[in-house]
Design an enzyme around this catalytic site. Structure first.
Site, PDB file in Angstrom:
ATOM      1  N   LYS A 183       0.860  -1.188   0.000  1.00 22.05           N
ATOM      2  CA  LYS A 183       0.000   0.000   0.000  1.00 22.05           C
ATOM      3  C   LYS A 183       0.900   1.242   0.000  1.00 22.05           C
ATOM      4  O   LYS A 183       1.413   1.655   1.031  1.00 22.05           O
ATOM      5  CB  LYS A 183      -0.922   0.010   1.220  1.00 22.05           C
ATOM      6  CG  LYS A 183      -2.083   0.947   1.011  1.00 22.05           C
ATOM      7  CD  LYS A 183      -2.393   1.876   2.153  1.00 22.05           C
ATOM      8  CE  LYS A 183      -1.436   2.916   2.481  1.00 22.05           C
ATOM      9  NZ  LYS A 183      -1.267   4.044   1.557  1.00 22.05           N
ATOM     10  N   PRO A 184       1.104   1.826  -1.179  1.00 16.87           N
ATOM     11  CA  PRO A 184       1.972   3.008  -1.239  1.00 16.87           C
ATOM     12  C   PRO A 184       1.239   4.247  -0.735  1.00 16.87           C
ATOM     13  O   PRO A 184       0.015   4.241  -0.594  1.00 16.87           O
ATOM     14  CB  PRO A 184       2.280   3.138  -2.731  1.00 16.87           C
ATOM     15  CG  PRO A 184       1.174   2.427  -3.443  1.00 16.87           C
ATOM     16  CD  PRO A 184       0.563   1.428  -2.486  1.00 16.87           C
ATOM     17  N   ARG A 287      19.580  16.529   1.603  1.00 20.15           N
ATOM     18  CA  ARG A 287      19.211  15.398   0.752  1.00 20.15           C
ATOM     19  C   ARG A 287      17.695  15.256   0.831  1.00 20.15           C
ATOM     20  O   ARG A 287      17.103  15.339   1.896  1.00 20.15           O
ATOM     21  CB  ARG A 287      19.911  14.139   1.270  1.00 20.15           C
ATOM     22  CG  ARG A 287      19.615  12.901   0.497  1.00 20.15           C
ATOM     23  CD  ARG A 287      20.631  11.818   0.842  1.00 20.15           C
ATOM     24  NE  ARG A 287      20.135  10.513   0.473  1.00 20.15           N
ATOM     25  CZ  ARG A 287      19.593   9.662   1.343  1.00 20.15           C
ATOM     26  NH1 ARG A 287      19.507   9.981   2.620  1.00 20.15           N
ATOM     27  NH2 ARG A 287      19.146   8.498   0.932  1.00 20.15           N
ATOM     28  N   GLU A 390      10.009  16.667  14.170  1.00 23.15           N
ATOM     29  CA  GLU A 390      10.637  16.412  12.875  1.00 23.15           C
ATOM     30  C   GLU A 390      10.269  17.574  11.947  1.00 23.15           C
ATOM     31  O   GLU A 390       9.085  17.826  11.710  1.00 23.15           O
ATOM     32  CB  GLU A 390      10.035  15.096  12.354  1.00 23.15           C
ATOM     33  CG  GLU A 390      10.935  14.316  11.494  1.00 23.15           C
ATOM     34  CD  GLU A 390      10.298  12.990  11.051  1.00 23.15           C
ATOM     35  OE1 GLU A 390       9.094  12.742  11.253  1.00 23.15           O
ATOM     36  OE2 GLU A 390      11.046  12.200  10.478  1.00 23.15           O
TER      37      GLU A 390
HETATM   38  P1  NAD Z   1       2.505   8.784   7.362  1.00 19.12           P
HETATM   39  O1  NAD Z   1       2.686   8.073   8.635  1.00 19.12           O
HETATM   40  O2  NAD Z   1       1.497   9.862   7.285  1.00 19.12           O
HETATM   41  O3  NAD Z   1       2.125   7.762   6.199  1.00 19.12           O
HETATM   42  C1  NAD Z   1       2.932   6.647   5.890  1.00 19.12           C
HETATM   43  C2  NAD Z   1       2.078   5.614   5.204  1.00 19.12           C
HETATM   44  O4  NAD Z   1       1.085   5.176   6.117  1.00 19.12           O
HETATM   45  C3  NAD Z   1       1.326   6.112   3.979  1.00 19.12           C
HETATM   46  O5  NAD Z   1       1.248   5.084   3.025  1.00 19.12           O
HETATM   47  C4  NAD Z   1      -0.049   6.412   4.529  1.00 19.12           C
HETATM   48  O6  NAD Z   1      -1.070   6.349   3.558  1.00 19.12           O
HETATM   49  C5  NAD Z   1      -0.194   5.294   5.536  1.00 19.12           C
HETATM   50  N1  NAD Z   1      -1.158   5.546   6.597  1.00 19.12           N
HETATM   51  C6  NAD Z   1      -1.508   6.718   7.168  1.00 19.12           C
HETATM   52  N2  NAD Z   1      -2.463   6.509   8.100  1.00 19.12           N
HETATM   53  C7  NAD Z   1      -2.706   5.173   8.127  1.00 19.12           C
HETATM   54  C8  NAD Z   1      -3.582   4.344   8.868  1.00 19.12           C
HETATM   55  N3  NAD Z   1      -4.398   4.840   9.793  1.00 19.12           N
HETATM   56  N4  NAD Z   1      -3.582   3.017   8.617  1.00 19.12           N
HETATM   57  C9  NAD Z   1      -2.754   2.498   7.686  1.00 19.12           C
HETATM   58  N5  NAD Z   1      -1.897   3.237   6.954  1.00 19.12           N
HETATM   59  C10 NAD Z   1      -1.871   4.555   7.172  1.00 19.12           C
HETATM   60  O7  NAD Z   1       3.954   9.298   6.936  1.00 19.12           O
HETATM   61  P2  NAD Z   1       4.376  10.101   5.622  1.00 19.12           P
HETATM   62  O8  NAD Z   1       3.977  11.520   5.783  1.00 19.12           O
HETATM   63  O9  NAD Z   1       3.940   9.382   4.388  1.00 19.12           O
HETATM   64  O10 NAD Z   1       5.963   9.964   5.686  1.00 19.12           O
HETATM   65  C11 NAD Z   1       6.749  10.781   6.459  1.00 19.12           C
HETATM   66  C12 NAD Z   1       7.136  10.074   7.740  1.00 19.12           C
HETATM   67  O11 NAD Z   1       7.776   8.842   7.421  1.00 19.12           O
HETATM   68  C13 NAD Z   1       8.157  10.847   8.543  1.00 19.12           C
HETATM   69  O12 NAD Z   1       7.839  10.790   9.904  1.00 19.12           O
HETATM   70  C14 NAD Z   1       9.464  10.107   8.269  1.00 19.12           C
HETATM   71  O13 NAD Z   1      10.429  10.260   9.266  1.00 19.12           O
HETATM   72  C15 NAD Z   1       8.989   8.715   8.157  1.00 19.12           C
HETATM   73  N6  NAD Z   1       9.963   7.913   7.409  1.00 19.12           N
HETATM   74  C16 NAD Z   1      10.700   7.005   8.111  1.00 19.12           C
HETATM   75  C17 NAD Z   1      11.658   6.251   7.449  1.00 19.12           C
HETATM   76  C18 NAD Z   1      12.481   5.251   8.207  1.00 19.12           C
HETATM   77  O14 NAD Z   1      13.098   4.412   7.561  1.00 19.12           O
HETATM   78  N7  NAD Z   1      12.554   5.292   9.518  1.00 19.12           N
HETATM   79  C19 NAD Z   1      11.857   6.411   6.078  1.00 19.12           C
HETATM   80  C20 NAD Z   1      11.086   7.354   5.400  1.00 19.12           C
HETATM   81  C21 NAD Z   1      10.125   8.087   6.082  1.00 19.12           C
END
Ligand code: NAD
Length: 495
Positions: A183-184, A287, A390
């Protein structure tokens, strides 16, 4: 839609991928994907429902047993072909990533190379899964230990590295013999859809990788987490969402991997090579435009070099060329959307109101797109929200410290623990700090630690589990122990 955009998205699939076929979402629902450089909608993608998610799990569960029994060599060769196809189409992937996510083309190309490398790395790891056969300490029974695929997985990825976050999960899952529902993020679904079509071309059998795009992730993930056929959740995203998903996954005691948020400290010691530290800080901060979990969020500089470091950093930040990622001269693209830009602006405004000084940047750009300029803040204190949260943007807050103990205590004063960076010419100091810092990864005299051959992951509220390295495939395997009666016992009885 401009001719350029039309060229980039021509031929990119936009439906769900279930059981080896591109299918519409229930009720034909779709949602728009936006170019963050213009705010314009560039494509419409299937908006999956709970029922679509379950259809995808049906397919994954149905082929799990046969897929899990395929020879590791066959899975390895599919991954290797995937690596070669993604690499051959790197330009196409990069243009698509830039279009839906915003980063400059050179950074998108770097992400494609990084993302593809997970396919190659895990193609090499697949045949290396092994077990053991040992004699129990009392010399009697035999202990047979083997690994098997954990089973159907739900893989949830964020928008900031649209291909690499997918390959970092999909590749080890394939290598281990798991099937999956990917699920992207709804902000950047197109890259995952293109990647899926490439993996099908690489020979991945129907049902192994299923993709459900959706604007209602909770509705799709909820029933999957409740379904006894799902065995594993791997999530990359924010800590608050990760917490909720872990709680949901606990009901059925699912195996979980969590790659969550970060708040990386970057420490510039008194003996650092200041020019090297500035270059390292630039990479660690800028980056992906600062939209990285490993982005330096707090730049801690020893008072003896603070002025020189801050001056040089500010000059380098001012040299960024801000613009659409598709333009060759651009070195900083837009943020992903208005919500994220408003958060960055609020953190900067809050810091300034609390006494920080803006050395460059400091206010959102006018006009279309979600641009925010490279920003350096001086006079930042550890109690400001900008160093507790963050930032996820091109903002470098500089905090001055006087001794290592103060730097370590300040660096560790967060619930996060993903990565920390240290710049020093003293080997003992580097090793001392790397042992004292509470983080899953430490960069010494470098602003980049990500590497498919290394275990990526955090401690504390930054997550659980590791992606990449020898550890990455373990997340998709479980250990089975078979206890065997002493094989000599029968011979002795009958002797
Ligand atoms: P997010 O948590 O909003 O969303 C991430 C994913 O989760 C998305 O696919 C989103 O659709 C899904 N999602 C959101 N709510 C959900 C729910 N209730 N149930 C199931 N899935 C749900 O995060 P984002 O804004 O997409 O990404 C940014 C965050 O990701 C930042 O906090 C960043 O630090 C973190 N991140 C961490 C890493 C790592 O390796 N630690 C890598 C990249 C990004």
């Amino acid at each position: 839609m401009s001719a350029d955009v039309g060229d980039v998205i021509a031929g990119i699939p936009t439906d769900l991928y279930i059981d080896g076929a591109w299918v519409e979402a229930e009720g034909g629902r779709r949602f728009g994907v936006t170019d963050p450089a213009t705010g314009a909608v560039i494509a419409s993608v299937a908006d999956g429902s709970a029922a679509d998610g379950l259809r995808a799990l049906d397919a994954a569960a149905r082929v799990q047993e046969s897929w899990g029994r395929t020879p590791a060599r066959m899975r390895a060769e599919i991954l290797r072909r995937g690596f070669e196809l993604v690499t051959a189409r790197a330009e196409e992937f990069a243009r698509l990533i830039t279009l839906e996510m915003g980063k400059p083309l050179t950074e998108s190309l770097a992400e494609v190379a990084y993302g593809a490398e997970f396919l190659r790395w895990f193609s090499e790891e697949a045949p290396r899964v092994s077990g053991s056969y040992a004699t129990a300490p009392d010399g009697a029974n035999r202990l047979l230990v083997r690994k098997r695929p954990v089973g159907p997985c739900l893989l949830i990825t964020p928008w900031n590295f649209p291909i690499a976050m997918a390959t970092r999960k999909v590749a080890p899952a394939i290598a281990a013999g798991c099937t999956m529902v990917l699920k992207p993020a709804d902000l950047t679904p197109l890259t995952s859809l293109l990647f899926t079509s490439v993996m099908a071309e690489a020979g991945l059998p129907a049902g192994v990788l299923n993709v459900v795009t959706t604007t209602d992730p909770g509705a799709v993930s909820g029933p999957l987490l409740d379904d006894h056929r799902l065995r594993k959740l791997s999530f990359t995203g924010s800590t608050p969402v990760g917490r909720r998903l872990m709680a949901a996954a606990s009901e059925r005691v699912l195996k979980v991997s969590m790659e969550l948020g970060g708040n990386a400290p970057l420490i510039v010691c008194a003996d650092a090579d200041v020019d090297e530290a500035v270059e390292g800080a630039l990479v660690a901060k800028m980056r992906n435009g600062g939209e990285a979990c490993v982005a330096a969020n707090r730049i801690l500089v020893h008072s003896s070099v603070a002025e020189e470091f801050t001056e040089k950093l500010t000059a380098r930040m001012q040299a960024f060329v801000v613009g659409p990622g598709s333009e060759a001269s651009t070195t900083l693209g837009p943020l992903i959307d208005e919500r994220f830009r408003a958060k960055v602006a609020a953190l900067v405004d809050g810091a300034v109101a609390a006494g920080a000084r803006v050395l460059t940047g400091g206010a959102p750009a006018e006009g279309p797109g979600y641009f925010y300029p490279p920003t350096v803040l001086a006079g930042v204190r550890a109690d400001m929200a900008i160093v507790r949260e963050e930032i996820f943007g091109p903002v470098a807050p500089v905090i001055v410290f006087d001794d290592d103990a103060e730097a370590v205590s300040s660096a560790n004063s967060t619930e996060y623990g993903l990565v920390a960076f240290v710049f020093t010419r003293d080997l003992d100091r580097a090793l001392r700090l790397s042992e004292q810092l509470e983080s899953g990864m430490v960069g010494i005299n470098t602003g980049v630690v990500s590497n498919p051959a290394a275990p990526f992951g955090g401690v504390k509220a930054s997550g659980l589990g590791r992606e990449g390295g020898a550890e990455g495939i373990e997340e998709y395997l479980e250990t089975v122990y078979v206890g065997i009666r002493d094989p000599f016992a029968t011979a002795e009885r009958s002797a």
